[in-house]
Design an enzyme around this catalytic site. Structure first.
Site, short mmCIF file in Angstrom:
data_model
loop_
_atom_site.label_atom_id
_atom_site.label_comp_id
_atom_site.label_asym_id
_atom_site.label_seq_id
_atom_site.Cartn_x
_atom_site.Cartn_y
_atom_site.Cartn_z
N HIS A 140 0.84 -1.20 0.00
CA HIS A 140 0.00 0.00 0.00
C HIS A 140 0.88 1.25 0.00
O HIS A 140 0.68 2.16 -0.80
CB HIS A 140 -0.94 -0.01 1.21
CG HIS A 140 -1.57 1.31 1.51
ND1 HIS A 140 -2.58 1.84 0.74
CD2 HIS A 140 -1.33 2.24 2.47
CE1 HIS A 140 -2.93 3.03 1.23
NE2 HIS A 140 -2.18 3.30 2.28
N ASP A 199 6.74 21.81 -26.27
CA ASP A 199 6.68 20.47 -25.68
C ASP A 199 7.73 20.43 -24.58
O ASP A 199 8.37 21.43 -24.29
CB ASP A 199 6.97 19.40 -26.75
CG ASP A 199 6.35 18.04 -26.38
OD1 ASP A 199 6.60 17.57 -25.25
OD2 ASP A 199 5.60 17.48 -27.20
N TRP A 245 6.99 0.07 3.95
CA TRP A 245 7.50 0.80 2.77
C TRP A 245 8.86 1.42 3.06
O TRP A 245 9.58 1.79 2.14
CB TRP A 245 6.50 1.84 2.28
CG TRP A 245 6.62 3.18 2.94
CD1 TRP A 245 6.07 3.54 4.13
CD2 TRP A 245 7.33 4.33 2.47
NE1 TRP A 245 6.40 4.83 4.43
CE2 TRP A 245 7.18 5.34 3.42
CE3 TRP A 245 8.09 4.60 1.32
CZ2 TRP A 245 7.75 6.62 3.28
CZ3 TRP A 245 8.66 5.87 1.19
CH2 TRP A 245 8.50 6.86 2.16
N SER A 253 12.99 6.33 -13.82
CA SER A 253 11.88 7.08 -14.39
C SER A 253 11.77 8.47 -13.77
O SER A 253 11.65 9.48 -14.47
CB SER A 253 10.60 6.28 -14.19
OG SER A 253 9.48 7.11 -14.34
N SER A 254 11.85 8.53 -12.44
CA SER A 254 11.71 9.82 -11.75
C SER A 254 12.85 10.76 -12.10
O SER A 254 12.65 11.96 -12.30
CB SER A 254 11.72 9.63 -10.24
OG SER A 254 10.58 8.95 -9.84
N HIS A 260 13.05 12.06 3.54
CA HIS A 260 12.43 13.32 3.92
C HIS A 260 12.22 14.25 2.76
O HIS A 260 11.12 14.76 2.56
CB HIS A 260 13.08 14.00 5.12
CG HIS A 260 12.09 14.96 5.69
ND1 HIS A 260 11.05 14.56 6.47
CD2 HIS A 260 11.88 16.26 5.43
CE1 HIS A 260 10.26 15.59 6.70
NE2 HIS A 260 10.75 16.64 6.09
N GLU A 285 11.76 13.36 -0.12
CA GLU A 285 10.67 12.68 -0.83
C GLU A 285 9.30 13.19 -0.38
O GLU A 285 8.38 13.35 -1.19
CB GLU A 285 10.78 11.16 -0.60
CG GLU A 285 9.58 10.34 -1.02
CD GLU A 285 9.38 10.25 -2.52
OE1 GLU A 285 10.34 10.58 -3.25
OE2 GLU A 285 8.28 9.89 -2.94
N TYR A 343 8.58 16.13 0.53
CA TYR A 343 8.33 17.42 -0.12
C TYR A 343 8.16 17.25 -1.62
O TYR A 343 7.48 18.04 -2.27
CB TYR A 343 9.43 18.42 0.24
CG TYR A 343 9.40 18.69 1.72
CD1 TYR A 343 8.35 19.41 2.27
CD2 TYR A 343 10.35 18.17 2.58
CE1 TYR A 343 8.26 19.62 3.62
CE2 TYR A 343 10.27 18.38 3.94
CZ TYR A 343 9.22 19.10 4.46
OH TYR A 343 9.13 19.29 5.81
N SER A 345 -1.62 27.37 -5.30
CA SER A 345 -1.26 28.76 -5.60
C SER A 345 -1.78 29.21 -6.95
O SER A 345 -1.78 30.40 -7.25
CB SER A 345 0.26 28.93 -5.56
OG SER A 345 0.76 28.46 -4.34
N HIS A 400 14.89 13.23 12.10
CA HIS A 400 13.73 13.35 13.00
C HIS A 400 12.80 12.14 12.87
O HIS A 400 11.88 11.99 13.66
CB HIS A 400 12.98 14.67 12.80
CG HIS A 400 12.30 14.82 11.48
ND1 HIS A 400 12.19 16.02 10.84
CD2 HIS A 400 11.68 13.93 10.69
CE1 HIS A 400 11.53 15.85 9.70
NE2 HIS A 400 11.20 14.60 9.59
N HIS A 401 13.04 11.31 11.85
CA HIS A 401 12.29 10.06 11.76
C HIS A 401 12.90 9.00 12.66
O HIS A 401 12.42 7.88 12.70
CB HIS A 401 12.30 9.54 10.31
CG HIS A 401 11.65 10.47 9.34
ND1 HIS A 401 10.33 10.37 9.00
CD2 HIS A 401 12.12 11.53 8.66
CE1 HIS A 401 10.02 11.33 8.13
NE2 HIS A 401 11.10 12.05 7.91
N THR A 429 6.70 27.14 5.83
CA THR A 429 5.40 26.53 5.57
C THR A 429 4.29 27.45 6.05
O THR A 429 3.27 27.62 5.37
CB THR A 429 5.30 25.16 6.27
OG1 THR A 429 6.51 24.44 6.03
CG2 THR A 429 4.14 24.35 5.74
N LYS A 472 3.61 30.20 3.62
CA LYS A 472 2.78 29.80 2.48
C LYS A 472 1.29 29.81 2.86
O LYS A 472 0.46 30.33 2.12
CB LYS A 472 3.17 28.40 1.98
CG LYS A 472 4.60 28.33 1.49
CD LYS A 472 4.84 27.14 0.59
CE LYS A 472 4.19 27.38 -0.74
NZ LYS A 472 5.12 27.51 -1.84
N ARG A 532 1.81 1.41 15.13
CA ARG A 532 1.40 1.23 13.74
C ARG A 532 1.83 -0.16 13.27
O ARG A 532 2.57 -0.86 13.94
CB ARG A 532 2.01 2.31 12.86
CG ARG A 532 3.50 2.40 12.91
CD ARG A 532 4.02 3.65 12.23
NE ARG A 532 3.92 3.55 10.78
CZ ARG A 532 4.76 4.16 9.93
NH1 ARG A 532 5.75 4.90 10.38
NH2 ARG A 532 4.61 4.03 8.64
#
Lengths: 383, 517
Positions: free
Chosen positions: B67, B96, B132, B160-161, B244, B246, B248, B259, B293-294, B319, B322, B441
């Site tokens: 998932h 293009d 994951w 790909s990314s 991390h 990732e 963002y 925006s 921080h994870h 943040t 924004k 979790r």
């Protein structure tokens, strides 16, 4: 009349239950404050940040909803044209800064306090492994394993109504017993994968990492039983390795230590006696099944089918059908590079002999081999 | 110029047209969204009540793992790339993407990568079951054999990314129409170009992590094996150095979408354009120095914990800027609330709630209590579902007329919004409470005390899952039989794609660069 009274009584009881449910539910909405000095401080910090965030939310969302209501086209047909203000932007950059500094100061103080495990009164080594905790009292010559309180995990869930038990999944066979008002240092590590030892009410959570020893501590003022769980995904039965800490008075703790030491001596004596005698097949098979179901079945399954390819099947396996010495070796020493753990220190010689005999004869393996405790002793001596 | 292109399947296989590729990305991500969502349904069905009812714990772990992987790499990221493909060339006045063949390749890698990943479900030993985040050594020594398919799949997604990111950067820096200076670019383009830089910096790190896993598993190395002198914690440092930023990568393009949409429906220019750009850039820069921080509970030195705590809390500042700017854009505007605006406003509110729990999680001494509980699950689902996914949904409603030349049914669109809004909160808000109550979790079964919140979350999840089928229905109905859209269906919309192009946008646009004043 009697029926009506009964009905009335049960209705009141139901109402009471519902009310207490609501009260209980509101209590459950928040973090548990816990019982230690650090857990209470963590709770206070949590409440502080919750309130700060709530105030910010009320202000920001309040302005937003005001705008949504009063600055819609039906109320404000001509939009304003401004789109920039250095002053305003400076202010709303500076204010969050100040708020964050205000939050950081108490957090830094508490963090430094929580990470200071120096000068403990006693130390306990906690080793996580799939899927149990091993507690070793470094100052008292006591060690034991702590498993989910059920003889065998898969069968456990088939018992009807089991999930309704109050301590479902939060009960163990051997609790960690520590004295109140003593600074207890925990040295946390793991045998296989990463686990994490957490007791919410003590505000202690530390990862158990194979090959590394982490340090944490607690000092619990109040005797009681505190429950937690493994909090790092550690494989199939991750949700089934609870932590239970029983905090007792110092006197009770001393008694417990004395009792544990007596038990250890008795167990050593019994094990030596059991190992000295020769066992017949029935006894080996009986003890073997008991041991297998408790220690091996989580991976290799009760019916010996395993969960291949990671946990091989026991039925017709080359290991089980091959020379007994290799079989003894893998059970006693484990196998490096795989998930097979070493059971040499976790089981008595009689249990080791019995479980190996059981594996070699159960599920139609029928090798007829009997492994005696003496064989295990001989293997260990030559090891 | 005529729209020369092959027809039938060849059109889609060989296309180098950014609009075709954009559509394929969007459809692919929606299919993955449904697949990943179906797995979430399995998880929530099992967690509906205590006890093991439907699945075995090992399969449960496979579901949580797949998932997460499918939603992150298959649904959210490709949906953002799809939007980038469709919009960036039109918004900067380019004909293009700069590297159209590479664009084709970067899309067509994805179906194969995910076919490989999903096929592991049917292999002996089952699919990856280590979460994951695939922490070693659970993902190396203790992992099922299908992990090798996972590793190769991640490599392909990464390629790909990276190619997608290179394409965005090259396009934005080389193909802007004359007069389209950097500080005139629409904010969606800005957020995407910053995202693209994040991508090319961290995807190779992820590739490194899975390669080390592969050699640990098969070639005798011990990067993450303590018994061989390696370090399981190093895996987490490497993973989160990717992980991390990732986060963002998944949210910045949604910031860009909000925006664009909020000013359009407030009929007022975006407040503080340049501070929006700088805030996005600061978030991106800070995202490189907050990864640990994870990992507050892995046993870092106090000095390390202090650094990562403070750096993380700093992210709240840009943040916050924004969010304040969006509110200021709405202030004294002349707002209407069509479906895209509803989703954009919900995005701001619910993302901000995710931001609040983010600040709470940043505080290390309290994080010890939140870490690896459902509180974290609530937090990141708030920033991902009503954050990234509501952002994409808003974008689809907003630009659908531009893409298809048809209008969606506004009534159904609003119904989709309100149903999603109800269920997204019903699903994820109770998770805050089960987490605070102490529920870890990634567990398939739990004590009775967590039952109420889990039941609510499960009911919410089923509703949320079903309501996304309504979205599918609305989009299909629009394409097949929607009312013809006007060239400018939103009177407040600005930008080259609205001012200079009809609806639908022709197959080739801006063959001659537009004039930008």
């Amino acid at each position: 009349m009697a029926i009506r009274r009964k009905l009335f009584a049960s209705l009141t009881a139901l109402l009471g239950l519902a009310l207490s449910g609501v009260v209980q539910a509101t209590a459950d909405l928040n973090m548990r404050p816990g019982v230690t000095e650090t857990s209470l401080e963590a709770y206070d910090l949590h409440m502080m940040v919750v309130w700060v965030m709530t105030v910010i939310a009320v202000v920001v969302f309040g302005l937003m909803f005001y705008s949504i209501i009063f600055h819609r086209r039906s109320k404000n047909p001509t939009p304003a044209t401004w789109s920039h203000s250095t002053t305003v932007e400076f202010i709303w950059t500076a204010i969050p800064f100040i708020i964050l500094i205000a939050l950081t100061i108490p957090a830094v103080k508490l963090l430094i306090k929580m990470e200071d495990a120096s000068n403990p009164d006693m130390s306990v080594q906690i080793t996580g492994s799939q899927w149990k905790w091993h507690y070793k009292y470094l100052d008292h010559n006591i060690e034991f394993f702590s498993n989910l309180n059920s003889p065998q995990q898969t069968e456990h869930f088939e018992q009807p109504g089991i999930a309704a038990e109050p301590n479902y999944l939060l009960d163990v066979d051997n609790e960690l017993v520590i004295p109140a008002n003593k600074k207890v240092r925990f040295l946390v590590t793991a045998d296989d994968v990463i686990h994490s030892w957490w007791v919410p009410e003590l505000a202690v959570k530390k990862d158990a990492i194979p090959g590394f020893i982490n340090e944490t501590w607690t000092k619990v003022p109040k005797p009681g039983v505190y429950r937690g769980q493994c909090t790092e995904l550690c494989g199939k039965w991750h949700g089934f390795m609870p932590v239970v800490v029983r905090v007792v008075t110092e006197a009770e703790f001393d008694q417990w230590v004395a009792k544990k030491n007596e038990e250890r001596l008795a167990a050593e004596k019994a094990a030596a006696e059991a190992a000295a005698k020769s066992w017949d097949m029935d006894k080996l098979m009986a003890l073997g099944k008991e041991t297998y179901d408790a220690k091996c079945a989580a991976c290799h399954q009760v019916d010996g089918s395993g969960t291949p390819p990671l946990f091989p099947a026991m039925i017709d396996s080359p290991m089980v059908k091959g020379p007994a010495k290799d079989h003894i070796d893998i059970v006693v020493n484990g196998k490096a590079g795989t998930a097979m753990a070493a059971y040499g220190a976790q089981l008595t010689d009689a249990e080791l002999a019995a479980v190996i005999t059981y594996e070699r004869n159960a599920w139609g393996n029928n090798t007829g081999d009997k492994v005696q405790p003496a064989d295990i002793q001989a293997f260990k001596a030559g090891n | 110029m005529a729209d020369h292109h092959p027809t039938g399947i060849k059109r889609w296989l060989f296309t180098t047209n950014h609009k075709d590729i954009g559509s394929m990305y969007l459809w692919f991500s929606f299919i993955m969204f449904l697949v990943g969502g179906a797995m979430a349904m399995v998880i929530r069905a099992e967690l509906y009540q205590p006890g093991l009812q439907f699945v075995d714990p090992n399969f449960f772990n496979q579901m949580t793992t797949m998932h997460g992987l499918i939603m992150v790499f298959g649904a959210v990221m490709p949906s953002m790339v799809g939007l980038a493909n469709w919009l960036i060339p039109m918004q900067i006045g380019a004909p293009d993407m700069a590297l159209p063949r590479m664009n084709n390749w970067s899309f067509w890698i994805l179906p194969f990568a995910f076919a490989m990943l999903i096929s592991s479900l049917f292999m002996e030993g089952g699919a990856p079951n280590f979460g994951w985040t695939f922490y070693a050594p659970l993902s190396t020594t203790y992992a099922p054999p299908s992990t090798d398919f996972f590793i190769l799949g991640v490599h392909m997604m990464g390629i790909s990314s990276i190619m997608g990111a290179i394409n965005v950067i090259v396009t934005v820096f080389n193909m802007r129409a004359p007069g389209m200076t950097l500080m005139k670019m629409p904010l969606f383009v800005w957020t995407w170009v910053i995202t693209a830089f994040l991508l090319i910096m961290v995807m190779p790190v992820l590739a490194g992590a899975v390669t080390m896993m592969l050699t640990d598993r098969h070639f005798g190395t011990d990067f993450f094996n303590a018994a061989g002198g390696g370090d399981p914690v190093m895996f987490q440092h490497i993973f989160w150095f990717f992980g991390h930023p990732e986060v963002y990568i998944m949210i910045l393009p949604a910031f860009g979408v909000a925006s664009e949409i909020i000013p359009a429906f407030a009929r007022k220019k975006l407040f503080g354009y340049s501070s929006m750009v700088y805030a996005t850039a600061s978030i991106a820069l800070l995202s490189f120095v907050v990864w640990a921080h994870h990992m507050f509970t892995v046993g870092m030195p106090v000095a390390g914990e202090l650094f990562f705590m403070i750096a993380t809390m700093l992210i709240a500042v840009p943040t916050g800027v924004k969010v304040f700017n969006w509110v200021a854009t709405m202030w004294q505007g002349s707002m209407t609330f069509e479906t895209p605006m509803l989703f954009a406003i919900a995005f701001v509110i619910l993302f901000t709630i995710g931001g609040f729990s983010g600040v709470m999680l940043a505080m290390a001494p309290v994080d010890f209590q939140y870490h690896d509980t459902y509180f974290v699950v609530a937090h990141f689902h708030y920033v991902l579902f009503p954050g990234a996914i509501f952002g994409t949904t808003a974008a689809v409603y907003y630009w659908l007329p531009k893409w298809t030349g048809k209008m969606y049914n506004e009534k159904l669109g609003k119904a989709h919004f309100w149903i999603s809004m109800l269920f997204v909160n019903l699903t994820f808000f109770p998770m805050h409470f089960s987490g605070l109550a102490g529920m870890p979790r990634r567990i398939p079964d739990y004590n009775m005390m967590f039952a109420d919140f889990n039941q609510l979350a499960s009911i919410g999840a089923f509703g949320l899952g079903l309501s996304q089928l309504l979205f599918l229905g609305i989009v299909i109905a629009t394409i097949r039989g929607g009312k013809k859209a006007e060239d400018k269906p939103w009177d407040g919309a600005t930008g080259l794609e609205w001012d200079q192009l009809p609806c639908p946008a022709p197959y080739h646009t801006f063959d001659t660069p537009p004039k930008v004043n």
